[in-house]
Structure formats: structure tokens, C-alpha cells
Design a protein around this motif. Structure first.
Motif, mmCIF file in Angstrom:
data_model
loop_
_atom_site.group_PDB
_atom_site.id
_atom_site.type_symbol
_atom_site.label_atom_id
_atom_site.label_comp_id
_atom_site.label_asym_id
_atom_site.label_seq_id
_atom_site.Cartn_x
_atom_site.Cartn_y
_atom_site.Cartn_z
ATOM 1 N N GLY A 209 0.833 -1.189 0.000
ATOM 2 C CA GLY A 209 0.000 0.000 0.000
ATOM 3 C C GLY A 209 0.862 1.231 0.000
ATOM 4 N N SER A 210 0.652 2.105 0.939
ATOM 5 C CA SER A 210 1.463 3.321 1.024
ATOM 6 C C SER A 210 1.840 3.577 2.483
ATOM 7 C CB SER A 210 0.698 4.530 0.457
ATOM 8 O OG SER A 210 -0.517 4.723 1.166
ATOM 9 N N GLY A 211 2.806 4.461 2.655
ATOM 10 C CA GLY A 211 3.269 4.769 4.005
ATOM 11 C C GLY A 211 4.300 5.877 3.978
ATOM 12 N N THR A 212 4.912 6.113 5.133
ATOM 13 C CA THR A 212 5.891 7.177 5.294
ATOM 14 C C THR A 212 7.160 6.620 5.922
ATOM 15 O OG1 THR A 212 4.104 8.766 5.671
ATOM 16 C CG2 THR A 212 6.325 9.462 6.271
ATOM 17 N N VAL A 213 8.306 6.974 5.346
ATOM 18 C CA VAL A 213 9.598 6.570 5.908
ATOM 19 C C VAL A 213 10.210 7.765 6.630
ATOM 20 C CG1 VAL A 213 11.943 5.812 5.409
ATOM 21 C CG2 VAL A 213 10.028 4.812 4.146
ATOM 22 N N PHE A 214 10.558 7.550 7.896
ATOM 23 C CA PHE A 214 11.251 8.554 8.688
ATOM 24 C C PHE A 214 12.708 8.111 8.810
ATOM 25 C CE2 PHE A 214 6.819 8.799 9.868
ATOM 26 C CZ PHE A 214 6.583 10.174 9.836
ATOM 27 N N SER A 215 13.623 9.008 8.480
ATOM 28 C CA SER A 215 15.030 8.624 8.365
ATOM 29 C C SER A 215 15.923 9.435 9.283
ATOM 30 C CB SER A 215 15.515 8.809 6.921
ATOM 31 O OG SER A 215 14.768 8.019 6.035
ATOM 32 N N THR A 216 16.936 8.767 9.822
ATOM 33 C CA THR A 216 18.063 9.419 10.456
ATOM 34 C C THR A 216 19.305 8.950 9.703
ATOM 35 O OG1 THR A 216 18.609 7.682 12.049
ATOM 36 C CG2 THR A 216 16.844 9.211 12.668
ATOM 37 N N ARG A 217 20.470 9.328 10.179
ATOM 38 C CA ARG A 217 21.690 8.889 9.514
ATOM 39 C C ARG A 217 21.970 7.414 9.771
ATOM 40 N NH1 ARG A 217 26.485 11.704 11.328
ATOM 41 N NH2 ARG A 217 27.403 11.082 9.339
ATOM 42 N N LEU A 218 21.206 6.791 10.661
ATOM 43 C CA LEU A 218 21.468 5.396 11.001
ATOM 44 C C LEU A 218 20.210 4.546 11.046
ATOM 45 C CD1 LEU A 218 24.161 3.929 11.678
ATOM 46 C CD2 LEU A 218 23.402 3.927 14.045
ATOM 47 N N VAL A 219 19.207 4.985 11.778
ATOM 48 C CA VAL A 219 17.992 4.193 11.963
ATOM 49 C C VAL A 219 16.866 4.768 11.118
ATOM 50 C CG1 VAL A 219 16.325 3.341 13.649
ATOM 51 C CG2 VAL A 219 18.702 3.642 14.317
ATOM 52 N N ASN A 220 16.200 3.903 10.362
ATOM 53 C CA ASN A 220 15.067 4.301 9.540
ATOM 54 C C ASN A 220 13.835 3.511 9.945
ATOM 55 O OD1 ASN A 220 16.638 6.070 7.901
ATOM 56 N ND2 ASN A 220 17.404 4.315 6.755
ATOM 57 N N ALA A 221 12.654 4.122 9.748
ATOM 58 C CA ALA A 221 11.401 3.452 10.093
ATOM 59 C C ALA A 221 10.344 3.756 9.047
ATOM 60 C CB ALA A 221 10.922 3.887 11.468
ATOM 61 N N LEU A 222 9.649 2.717 8.610
ATOM 62 C CA LEU A 222 8.525 2.846 7.685
ATOM 63 C C LEU A 222 7.244 2.587 8.459
ATOM 64 C CD1 LEU A 222 6.926 2.843 4.990
ATOM 65 C CD2 LEU A 222 7.674 0.465 4.661
ATOM 66 N N ILE A 223 6.317 3.553 8.418
ATOM 67 C CA ILE A 223 4.996 3.376 9.026
ATOM 68 C C ILE A 223 3.977 3.342 7.902
ATOM 69 C CG2 ILE A 223 3.307 4.307 10.651
ATOM 70 C CD1 ILE A 223 5.548 5.749 12.064
ATOM 71 N N THR A 224 3.346 2.194 7.721
ATOM 72 C CA THR A 224 2.382 2.052 6.632
ATOM 73 C C THR A 224 1.032 2.615 7.063
ATOM 74 O OG1 THR A 224 1.600 -0.142 7.322
ATOM 75 C CG2 THR A 224 3.574 -0.063 5.933
ATOM 76 N N ASP A 225 0.173 2.838 6.059
ATOM 77 C CA ASP A 225 -1.130 3.428 6.354
ATOM 78 C C ASP A 225 -2.035 2.486 7.139
ATOM 79 O OD1 ASP A 225 -0.337 5.711 5.094
ATOM 80 O OD2 ASP A 225 -1.363 5.296 3.199
ATOM 81 N N ASP A 226 -1.700 1.184 7.157
ATOM 82 C CA ASP A 226 -2.508 0.258 7.946
ATOM 83 C C ASP A 226 -1.949 0.058 9.356
ATOM 84 O OD1 ASP A 226 -0.315 -1.349 7.594
ATOM 85 O OD2 ASP A 226 -1.367 -2.995 6.598
ATOM 86 N N GLY A 227 -0.963 0.882 9.738
ATOM 87 C CA GLY A 227 -0.470 0.850 11.106
ATOM 88 C C GLY A 227 0.626 -0.152 11.382
ATOM 89 N N THR A 228 1.308 -0.647 10.342
ATOM 90 C CA THR A 228 2.437 -1.542 10.546
ATOM 91 C C THR A 228 3.734 -0.741 10.506
ATOM 92 O OG1 THR A 228 1.235 -3.327 9.430
ATOM 93 C CG2 THR A 228 3.588 -3.650 9.751
ATOM 94 N N VAL A 229 4.635 -1.051 11.427
ATOM 95 C CA VAL A 229 5.920 -0.355 11.503
ATOM 96 C C VAL A 229 7.033 -1.329 11.152
ATOM 97 C CG1 VAL A 229 7.538 0.896 12.978
ATOM 98 C CG2 VAL A 229 5.073 1.191 13.305
ATOM 99 N N TYR A 230 7.922 -0.907 10.265
ATOM 100 C CA TYR A 230 9.142 -1.648 9.933
ATOM 101 C C TYR A 230 10.308 -0.726 10.267
ATOM 102 C CZ TYR A 230 5.888 -4.493 7.202
ATOM 103 O OH TYR A 230 4.837 -5.284 6.817
ATOM 104 N N ALA A 231 11.211 -1.178 11.128
ATOM 105 C CA ALA A 231 12.290 -0.293 11.573
ATOM 106 C C ALA A 231 13.590 -1.057 11.736
ATOM 107 C CB ALA A 231 11.912 0.378 12.894
ATOM 108 N N GLY A 232 14.691 -0.368 11.484
ATOM 109 C CA GLY A 232 15.999 -0.985 11.679
ATOM 110 C C GLY A 232 17.111 -0.070 11.212
#
Length: 416
Positions: free
Chosen positions: A378-401
């Protein structure tokens, strides 16, 4: 000439890991980033000098030397910096990732000396610490400011914290170093403050996805040291390399530097600028609150926080199942490219433009902090730092590492 050993691989043997160990596996690379959470780019890097001529050692021997190190007594100064590349929030109260009176619960209550909030300030910027230790029951860490000092003192079963800027103290009795379930004297765990603590976390991540080598020598804080280099083999990792300067005599890590795969300044750089392995003076760990200081007792503070939470919940009794904790955590992949997958409460993602869920100005700020992505998931938003990134999808799933944005999108697609 400084010793140099060929690259060596270190792997773990044994049974497949349990889900809990997998979760710990994921946490390690992220924790190394500074915790944690937000949990250091040196401006400039801490000075090392010389190229001492030391006996050659292999990577395995140096890792074992660190593991066998049993330094119980030391004192000195540590300079620690964090540069995750977090965006500035300008006039937003408290900024991003701490400060702003967090220790007061946002309403002026609590204590400015509460260590759970105060020590999180180490997760960003550059700080000078004065540290001392005399065995497992006596430690002191002081964060030195331009015209103030914050100290955390552990002596036996007591912990005192004192903030000179506000003349406030925080006191906990019945303190336990680890495994404390009593609610007394809870000091943040997993928040590294010395090169040794950073190095121990990094070494936990060493497996067949990692290369380890000895790469020369240096002098740190006047001590001869070996340089141990840890590098992820996986291209998806945002970690470039970790360098640990290890004291040649004691095996104590003296300096820790983590640089990102993208290059540039270090994300974390922590090292002694002065160190002494002698026994600190006994009065180093003595503390009595100055006259007129406001003293907050940990038990009373914890009760006040629980009462506030109860009021915010409308008097509803708190239940453990209200938490969406690590029980819901799944780990995708292994080693440095591990990705955590979990669900947000309510199964709903971030508010989107036009939804009307947040004020327009807040929505604009939220949109500016992340990158919009889409795929099979689907779609979502990726929040980035210089090391750790996180994807939050529109259905409320978080992928981070500690992985690239493309790796997060790939993981989200594979899960659908």
C-alpha cells in the motif's frame, strides 16, 4: 610498525535462536546507534596520537581480551557526541528527543533531576562526562555543563541524582543494579555512557554477518591501545564500521566510534580524554543534598506518575494487555540487516493530508519529516536518520531498523 591482522569472521554455533533472542539481535544494532532511541558525530573527532609498537594480536584474541577485562576501579573524563542527523523542530517546545521539561511530566510536577529523563539528553549533541567506579556498588557519572553539573551517584542500595541548575535532587532507596521490579530507583537501562558499554553492545552483534579485524594501534588518553574494527557484511545495513580502541594492558575499551555507511561524520563517538585505573577516593560517592534543594523521593514520584496516568485514562484500571509491547514484535532477516515489524495500537497509521485528524500546521510538519513511499503493501511514510530508519504504513504496521529505506520497502512488500 603497528600490527595488522587479516580480516576474520566470527560466528555463533548452536541451536536456532528463540524469538526473544531474535528480538535482542535486532535491538543491538539499533542500541549501538545511541539508543536508543534517538539513543554522536564528533566535532572534531577525539584526538588520538602516536602509533605505539605493540605485540601482534589476532581479532579473536583482542575480543577475548575485552571479554576477560575486569576493570573494577577507574576515574576520568569521557567526551561523547551523537549526530543522528535528526531534523530541527525550530520553536516546537522541547525539540525532538528530549529536554523541554520532560522530567516534570509536562505540568511542572516531578523532578528536574529524574535520571530517566535527564540521561536521555546524552542521545544528542556533545557532552563531557566525569566518571568514577569502585566495584559494582559504587559508580558516579557527572554531565558537565558550561555553568552547571548533573550527577548520578550509586552507592550501595541508594541512588542520588542532583541537578545544580535547578538545585533539585532525586533519591531512590532499595536500588538494584538490574532486574529491579519494585518500582524503586529505576534508572534507564541500556543507555551507554562509556566506551566499554558501547563496545559490549557492538560485540553482541558479531556473527557470520560481520567481519572483525585488528587495524593498527593508537594512543588514547595517554594509553597504548589496539584498534578493533567491526564491519557489517550486509549491504542493506546503514552501519559503515565500528572502531574500538582497546587498552593494551587492561583490555578496557577507551574509545568507540561508529560511522555510517553513507560516510561523513561519526554518528557516535565516545572516548576517554583522561583515565586513571586507580581506586577513586571513597568520598567521591558520598552525597548530601545542598541546603534548600528540592528533594524528590522515587517512590512518591512513581506513585504520582501512576495517579496522573490513571486520571488520563479516566480512572480505568490499567491492564497489562493495554500495552502493545515486544510480544508483538517480529524480526525479519538477521544480523545487521534485521528489521523489526510491529503493529501500532488500533491498526491505524499516521494521519494523512486531507484526513482532518490533525491541525493543518501539524500535518504540514509531519509530512515534511518523512518520505512518502508505496508498494504491494500500500502506502506509508519513511522517517530517516543517519542510522535508523522506520517505515509506518497506512494500515499501522511499523518496519524499523539500521537499514536503508529500500530494505524497509522490500520487507513490507514481502510481508504482503
Amino acid at each position: 610498525m603497528a600490527p595488522y591482522e587479516p580480516e576474520q569472521d566470527t560466528s555463533e554455533a548452536g541451536e536456532p535462536r528463540t524469538g526473544r533472542r531474535k528480538a535482542a539481535r535486532y535491538v543491538v544494532p539499533v542500541a549501538v546507534a545511541g539508543v536508543a532511541a534517538a539513543t554522536i558525530g564528533l566535532v572534531p573527532a577525539l584526538a588520538t596520537s602516536g602509533d605505539p609498537d605493540l605485540p601482534k594480536v589476532t581479532a579473536q584474541e583482542l575480543v577475548e581480551k575485552i571479554a576477560a577485562s575486569d576493570t573494577q576501579q577507574l576515574s576520568g573524563n569521557v567526551k561523547i557526541s551523537t549526530d543522528l542527523g535528526l531534523p530541527s523542530l525550530g520553536g516546537v517546545p522541547g525539540g525532538l528527543g528530549g529536554g523541554g521539561g520532560a522530567g516534570r511530566g509536562g505540568d511542572g510536577e516531578g523532578s528536574a533531576a529524574d535520571p530517566k529523563d535527564k540521561l536521555m539528553e546524552l542521545a544528542s549533541g556533545t557532552h563531557t562526562l566525569r566518571v568514577a567506579a569502585d566495584g559494582p556498588d559504587k559508580q558516579k557519572v557527572s554531565v558537565l555543563g558550561d555553568a552547571s553539573e548533573y550527577s548520578l551517584i550509586h552507592n550501595g542500595d541508594e541512588v542520588w541524582a542532583y541537578d545544580s541548575a535547578s538545585n533539585e535532587a532525586y533519591h531512590a532507596k532499595g536500588f538494584q543494579v538490574s532486574g529491579d521490579k519494585s518500582g524503586k530507583g529505576e534508572v534507564p537501562e541500556g543507555l551507554p555512557a562509556t566506551p566499554k558499554e558501547f563496545a559490549e553492545q557492538a560485540l553482541k552483534a558479531v556473527d557470520d554477518t560481520t567481519s572483525v579485524k585488528v587495524d593498527g594501534t593508537a594512543q588514547v588518553a595517554g594509553r597504548d591501545a589496539y584498534r578493533l574494527v567491526i564491519e557489517p557484511k550486509q549491504a542493506a545495513s546503514t552501519v559503515g564500521r565500528i572502531t574500538v580502541a582497546v587498552d593494551a594492558k587492561t583490555g578496557t575499551p577507551l574509545k568507540f566510534t561508529l560511522t555510517p555507511a553513507a560516510g561523513g561524520a561519526a554518528v557516535i563517538d565516545a572516548g576517554f580524554t583522561k583515565v586513571d585505573f586507580g581506586k577513586p577516593s571513597a568520598d567521591t560517592f558520598d552525597f548530601a543534598p545542598p541546603k534548600g534543594a528540592k528533594v524528590t523521593e522515587a517512590d512518591e514520584h512513581a506513585k504520582g506518575q501512576r495517579d496522573t496516568e490513571d486520571r488520563n485514562k479516566g480512572g480505568k484500571e490499567f491492564k497489562e494487555e493495554d500495552l502493545n509491547g515486544l510480544d508483538d514484535l517480529k524480526v525479519i532477516g538477521k544480523g545487521w540487516s534485521s528489521i523489526a515489524e510491529l503493529k501500532l495500537p488500533g491498526g491505524k497509521g499516521l494521519p494523512t493530508s486531507g484526513s482532518g485528524d490533525v491541525p493543518p500546521d501539524a500535518q504540514k510538519l509531519l509530512d515534511s519529516l518523512g518520505d512518502q513511499v508505496s508498494g504491494k503493501f500500500g502506502s506509508g511514510t519513511v522517517f530517516s536518520t543517519r542510522l535508523v530508519n522506520a517505515l509506518i504504513t497506512d494500515d499501522g504496521t511499523v518496519y524499523a531498523g539500521a537499514v536503508t529505506k529500500d530494505a524497509l520497502v522490500k520487507a513490507a512488500n514481502a510481508a504482503h
